[in-house]
Design a protein around this motif. Structure first.
Motif, PDB file in Angstrom:
ATOM      1  N   PHE A  48      22.608  33.455  14.490  1.00  0.00           N
ATOM      2  CA  PHE A  48      23.243  32.494  15.394  1.00  0.00           C
ATOM      3  C   PHE A  48      24.687  32.229  14.964  1.00  0.00           C
ATOM      4  CE2 PHE A  48      18.760  30.696  16.120  1.00  0.00           C
ATOM      5  CZ  PHE A  48      18.582  31.493  17.239  1.00  0.00           C
ATOM      6  N   THR A 107      28.607  24.039  13.396  1.00  0.00           N
ATOM      7  CA  THR A 107      27.375  24.447  14.082  1.00  0.00           C
ATOM      8  C   THR A 107      26.298  24.862  13.081  1.00  0.00           C
ATOM      9  OG1 THR A 107      27.946  26.811  14.302  1.00  0.00           O
ATOM     10  CG2 THR A 107      28.725  25.311  16.033  1.00  0.00           C
ATOM     11  N   ASN A 111      22.536  23.883  13.726  1.00  0.00           N
ATOM     12  CA  ASN A 111      21.557  24.920  14.061  1.00  0.00           C
ATOM     13  C   ASN A 111      20.514  25.086  12.967  1.00  0.00           C
ATOM     14  OD1 ASN A 111      22.721  25.422  16.565  1.00  0.00           O
ATOM     15  ND2 ASN A 111      24.153  26.927  15.732  1.00  0.00           N
ATOM     16  N   GLY A 148      20.416  23.437  19.921  1.00  0.00           N
ATOM     17  CA  GLY A 148      21.405  23.954  18.984  1.00  0.00           C
ATOM     18  C   GLY A 148      22.810  23.592  19.419  1.00  0.00           C
TER      19      GLY A 148
END
Length: 235
Positions: A48, A107, A111, A148
């Protein structure tokens, strides 16, 4: 709604790629669900994160720096990352070994928390993904976007494909095909468009017995430029 038979799409792709044998060599197949379930959480977070950083810049630039990302972010191990205080993330975002981008760096803990939370409910994130019904694959896209950060659009789908999940991707070629044949209209990232695309892919899957990933690639190869530098995993 009547849609083009997959056999016709396949024949056109094979003609453009030099025959059936050559086309088959280009197609990447998804992993079995049993193998997806075994993928550790850190690899999902790494995938990701890589796709988040590849948004807007050359994918190869990120790939060349990726060993540094692994080092700076503890090989993307969930627990150590979730233990870091907020100020650490600002420091890491300034590390010259990686691509310095604070919003994208942030992030990673978000995540990581998504993956950790899913693991509490499903034994592991990989187990959740492995058991997600393929006929609702865009539902998994929506899950990543909702829970997310910066995983909407094609970002989450590309990461899933990279990990071996059976998913189609609304690449430029695939999106163009779906629009030209009246299967979708409106904004690419709307729920309505995702549902219409998913229904069409489900029909082609039932017709052909092939995976969503293979169908997506065949459609891409049946139209568009298909530049040599574009890999099958990106179709």
């Amino acid at each position: 709604m009547s849609i083009e038979k997959f056999e016709s799409i396949y024949e056109r792709a094979a003609l453009r790629k030099g025959g059936t044998a050559q086309l088959e060599l280009l197609l990447n197949k998804p992993l079995p669900r049993s193998e997806l379930a075994k993928i550790p959480d850190d690899r999902w977070l790494a995938a990701f994160t890589e796709k988040v950083f590849q948004c807007g810049i050359s994918w190869n630039v990120v790939r060349k720096k990726w060993p540094n990302f692994e080092e700076v972010f503890f090989q993307f191990r969930i627990q150590p990352l979730l233990m870091q205080p907020d100020e650490v993330w600002e420091e890491k975002a300034q590390d010259p070994r990686i691509i310095r981008h604070l919003t994208k760096v942030k992030t990673i803990p978000a995540n990581a928390m998504m993956i950790y939370s899913a693991g509490l409910q499903h034994d592991s994130f990989g187990n959740m993904v492995a058991n997600w019904p393929s006929e609702d694959i865009t539902g998994l896209w929506a899950y990543l976007k909702k829970h997310g950060q910066r995983l909407g659009g094609n970002t989450g789908a590309y990461a899933l494909r990279q990990m071996g999940v059976d998913t189609f991707i609304l690449s430029s070629d695939v999106e163009s095909y779906l629009r030209n044949y009246g299967i979708i209209d409106g904004g690419r990232d709307t729920k309505r468009v995702h549902l219409a695309a998913n229904q069409a892919f489900n029909q082609w899957k039932e017709e052909s017995g092939r995976s969503l990933s293979e169908i997506s690639q065949v459609i891409a190869y049946s139209c568009g430029d298909n530049r040599v530098l574009v890999s099958a995993s990106e179709q």
